[in-house]
Scaffold this motif. Structure first.
Motif, PDB file in Angstrom:
ATOM      1  N   ARG A  19       3.739  11.043   4.294  1.00  0.00           N
ATOM      2  CA  ARG A  19       2.360  10.557   4.211  1.00  0.00           C
ATOM      3  C   ARG A  19       2.209   9.213   4.921  1.00  0.00           C
ATOM      4  O   ARG A  19       1.258   8.986   5.667  1.00  0.00           O
ATOM      5  CB  ARG A  19       1.950  10.428   2.746  1.00  0.00           C
ATOM      6  CG  ARG A  19       0.541   9.945   2.560  1.00  0.00           C
ATOM      7  CD  ARG A  19       0.190   9.890   1.087  1.00  0.00           C
ATOM      8  NE  ARG A  19      -1.166   9.436   0.934  1.00  0.00           N
ATOM      9  CZ  ARG A  19      -1.552   8.575   0.023  1.00  0.00           C
ATOM     10  NH1 ARG A  19      -0.688   8.073  -0.817  1.00  0.00           N
ATOM     11  NH2 ARG A  19      -2.805   8.211  -0.066  1.00  0.00           N
ATOM     12  N   GLN A  20       3.144   8.309   4.700  1.00  0.00           N
ATOM     13  CA  GLN A  20       3.099   7.010   5.365  1.00  0.00           C
ATOM     14  C   GLN A  20       3.255   7.171   6.876  1.00  0.00           C
ATOM     15  O   GLN A  20       2.570   6.529   7.654  1.00  0.00           O
ATOM     16  CB  GLN A  20       4.193   6.096   4.818  1.00  0.00           C
ATOM     17  CG  GLN A  20       3.942   5.636   3.412  1.00  0.00           C
ATOM     18  CD  GLN A  20       5.147   4.976   2.784  1.00  0.00           C
ATOM     19  OE1 GLN A  20       6.282   5.165   3.228  1.00  0.00           O
ATOM     20  NE2 GLN A  20       4.917   4.202   1.726  1.00  0.00           N
ATOM     21  N   ARG A  21       4.138   8.058   7.281  1.00  0.00           N
ATOM     22  CA  ARG A  21       4.369   8.292   8.708  1.00  0.00           C
ATOM     23  C   ARG A  21       3.092   8.795   9.383  1.00  0.00           C
ATOM     24  O   ARG A  21       2.712   8.322  10.452  1.00  0.00           O
ATOM     25  CB  ARG A  21       5.506   9.287   8.893  1.00  0.00           C
ATOM     26  CG  ARG A  21       5.927   9.464  10.325  1.00  0.00           C
ATOM     27  CD  ARG A  21       7.129  10.373  10.455  1.00  0.00           C
ATOM     28  NE  ARG A  21       8.293   9.730   9.875  1.00  0.00           N
ATOM     29  CZ  ARG A  21       9.074  10.296   8.960  1.00  0.00           C
ATOM     30  NH1 ARG A  21       8.827  11.491   8.523  1.00  0.00           N
ATOM     31  NH2 ARG A  21      10.108   9.649   8.487  1.00  0.00           N
ATOM     32  N   LEU A  65       0.358   5.895   9.339  1.00  0.00           N
ATOM     33  CA  LEU A  65       0.685   4.817  10.277  1.00  0.00           C
ATOM     34  C   LEU A  65       0.574   5.285  11.727  1.00  0.00           C
ATOM     35  O   LEU A  65       0.130   4.534  12.591  1.00  0.00           O
ATOM     36  CB  LEU A  65       2.089   4.285   9.997  1.00  0.00           C
ATOM     37  CG  LEU A  65       2.198   3.423   8.742  1.00  0.00           C
ATOM     38  CD1 LEU A  65       3.651   3.238   8.341  1.00  0.00           C
ATOM     39  CD2 LEU A  65       1.511   2.090   8.945  1.00  0.00           C
ATOM     40  N   SER A  79       0.853  -1.177   0.000  1.00  0.00           N
ATOM     41  CA  SER A  79       0.000   0.000   0.000  1.00  0.00           C
ATOM     42  C   SER A  79       0.893   1.233   0.000  1.00  0.00           C
ATOM     43  O   SER A  79       1.800   1.337   0.818  1.00  0.00           O
ATOM     44  CB  SER A  79      -0.883   0.004   1.254  1.00  0.00           C
ATOM     45  OG  SER A  79      -1.490   1.253   1.440  1.00  0.00           O
ATOM     46  N   SER A  80       0.626   2.160  -0.891  1.00  0.00           N
ATOM     47  CA  SER A  80       1.431   3.379  -0.907  1.00  0.00           C
ATOM     48  C   SER A  80       1.142   4.229   0.327  1.00  0.00           C
ATOM     49  O   SER A  80       1.956   5.035   0.739  1.00  0.00           O
ATOM     50  CB  SER A  80       1.158   4.185  -2.174  1.00  0.00           C
ATOM     51  OG  SER A  80      -0.195   4.579  -2.215  1.00  0.00           O
ATOM     52  N   ARG A  81      -0.001   4.008   0.947  1.00  0.00           N
ATOM     53  CA  ARG A  81      -0.379   4.778   2.131  1.00  0.00           C
ATOM     54  C   ARG A  81       0.287   4.255   3.395  1.00  0.00           C
ATOM     55  O   ARG A  81       0.702   5.027   4.254  1.00  0.00           O
ATOM     56  CB  ARG A  81      -1.899   4.741   2.286  1.00  0.00           C
ATOM     57  CG  ARG A  81      -2.417   5.568   3.423  1.00  0.00           C
ATOM     58  CD  ARG A  81      -3.937   5.658   3.346  1.00  0.00           C
ATOM     59  NE  ARG A  81      -4.438   6.152   4.595  1.00  0.00           N
ATOM     60  CZ  ARG A  81      -5.077   5.424   5.491  1.00  0.00           C
ATOM     61  NH1 ARG A  81      -5.317   4.148   5.236  1.00  0.00           N
ATOM     62  NH2 ARG A  81      -5.490   5.940   6.614  1.00  0.00           N
ATOM     63  N   THR A  82       0.402   2.947   3.531  1.00  0.00           N
ATOM     64  CA  THR A  82       0.918   2.372   4.773  1.00  0.00           C
ATOM     65  C   THR A  82       2.145   1.497   4.579  1.00  0.00           C
ATOM     66  O   THR A  82       2.683   1.013   5.565  1.00  0.00           O
ATOM     67  CB  THR A  82      -0.155   1.513   5.458  1.00  0.00           C
ATOM     68  OG1 THR A  82      -0.504   0.430   4.598  1.00  0.00           O
ATOM     69  CG2 THR A  82      -1.364   2.323   5.821  1.00  0.00           C
ATOM     70  N   LEU A  83       2.588   1.281   3.375  1.00  0.00           N
ATOM     71  CA  LEU A  83       3.718   0.426   3.032  1.00  0.00           C
ATOM     72  C   LEU A  83       3.390  -1.049   3.200  1.00  0.00           C
ATOM     73  O   LEU A  83       3.810  -1.868   2.432  1.00  0.00           O
ATOM     74  CB  LEU A  83       4.955   0.787   3.864  1.00  0.00           C
ATOM     75  CG  LEU A  83       6.248   0.056   3.560  1.00  0.00           C
ATOM     76  CD1 LEU A  83       6.801   0.495   2.213  1.00  0.00           C
ATOM     77  CD2 LEU A  83       7.276   0.288   4.630  1.00  0.00           C
ATOM     78  N   SER A  97      10.957   5.966  11.039  1.00  0.00           N
ATOM     79  CA  SER A  97      11.928   5.161  10.298  1.00  0.00           C
ATOM     80  C   SER A  97      13.201   5.014  11.134  1.00  0.00           C
ATOM     81  O   SER A  97      13.601   5.935  11.841  1.00  0.00           O
ATOM     82  CB  SER A  97      12.239   5.843   8.972  1.00  0.00           C
ATOM     83  OG  SER A  97      13.229   5.142   8.289  1.00  0.00           O
ATOM     84  N   LEU A 135      10.280   5.723   5.557  1.00  0.00           N
ATOM     85  CA  LEU A 135       8.877   6.089   5.385  1.00  0.00           C
ATOM     86  C   LEU A 135       8.771   7.489   4.802  1.00  0.00           C
ATOM     87  O   LEU A 135       9.573   8.362   5.128  1.00  0.00           O
ATOM     88  CB  LEU A 135       8.150   6.071   6.737  1.00  0.00           C
ATOM     89  CG  LEU A 135       8.075   4.752   7.482  1.00  0.00           C
ATOM     90  CD1 LEU A 135       7.483   4.974   8.867  1.00  0.00           C
ATOM     91  CD2 LEU A 135       7.253   3.750   6.703  1.00  0.00           C
ATOM     92  N   THR A 136       7.760   7.692   3.967  1.00  0.00           N
ATOM     93  CA  THR A 136       7.460   9.034   3.496  1.00  0.00           C
ATOM     94  C   THR A 136       6.661   9.748   4.585  1.00  0.00           C
ATOM     95  O   THR A 136       6.168   9.118   5.529  1.00  0.00           O
ATOM     96  CB  THR A 136       6.641   8.994   2.198  1.00  0.00           C
ATOM     97  OG1 THR A 136       5.369   8.399   2.464  1.00  0.00           O
ATOM     98  CG2 THR A 136       7.365   8.218   1.103  1.00  0.00           C
TER      99      THR A 136
END
Length: 145
Positions: free
Chosen positions: A122-124, A127, A88-92, A137, A119-120
């Motif tokens: 957005r992901q950070r 999550l 997932s690009s949102r949560t990895l 990260s 992590l990007t």
């Protein structure tokens, strides 16, 4: 005039993530209970050693590792074709793995979830909201010291 307002709103939205970036870099692991999360492709055969070295590095910095979680990609035939992409690009991670990590963080009353992968922003943010604790990260932790 209406477009000017819309642009102003967009700029204000983009400016908000700055405190999250500062908060992630300020996270200290000394005395913190952390869950270490790894995301590895099937090509990475030595992922156990990488997870162990991440846990050792965090322990050396004063953290208590209360959980480990690994997401492997490309183990099945279908996954091997998409190995370069995150689940997932949102949560990895995959949805089920994110739920599992959230449960582990809740049960261990973890102070943070440390991801071996970078992590990007957005992901950070996503999550952190899902897990209920800061998602950081490992490279951010190592760079802060």
């Amino acid at each position: 005039m209406h477009q000017t307002r819309r642009r102003d709103r967009r700029l204000a939205r983009r400016a908000r993530p700055e405190p999250a970036r500062r908060q992630a870099s300020r996270l200290t692991v000394v005395g913190a209970d952390v869950v270490v999360v790894g995301y590895f492709s099937a090509k990475e055969k030595d992922f156990v050693t990488l997870m162990a070295s991440a846990a050792t590095e965090l322990t050396a910095r004063g953290a208590r590792v209360v959980g480990l979680s690994v997401q492997r990609r490309g183990v099945s035939d279908g996954g091997a074709q998409k190995m370069g992409l995150p689940y997932s690009s949102r949560t990895l991670l995959s949805y089920g793995k994110v739920r599992g990590v959230a449960e582990a963080c809740e049960q261990a009353n973890a102070d943070a979830a440390i991801f071996v992968a970078s992590l990007t922003e957005r992901q950070r943010r996503a999550l952190t909201a899902i897990l209920g604790c800061p998602a950081v990260s490992l490279s951010d932790i190592l760079a802060a010291d």
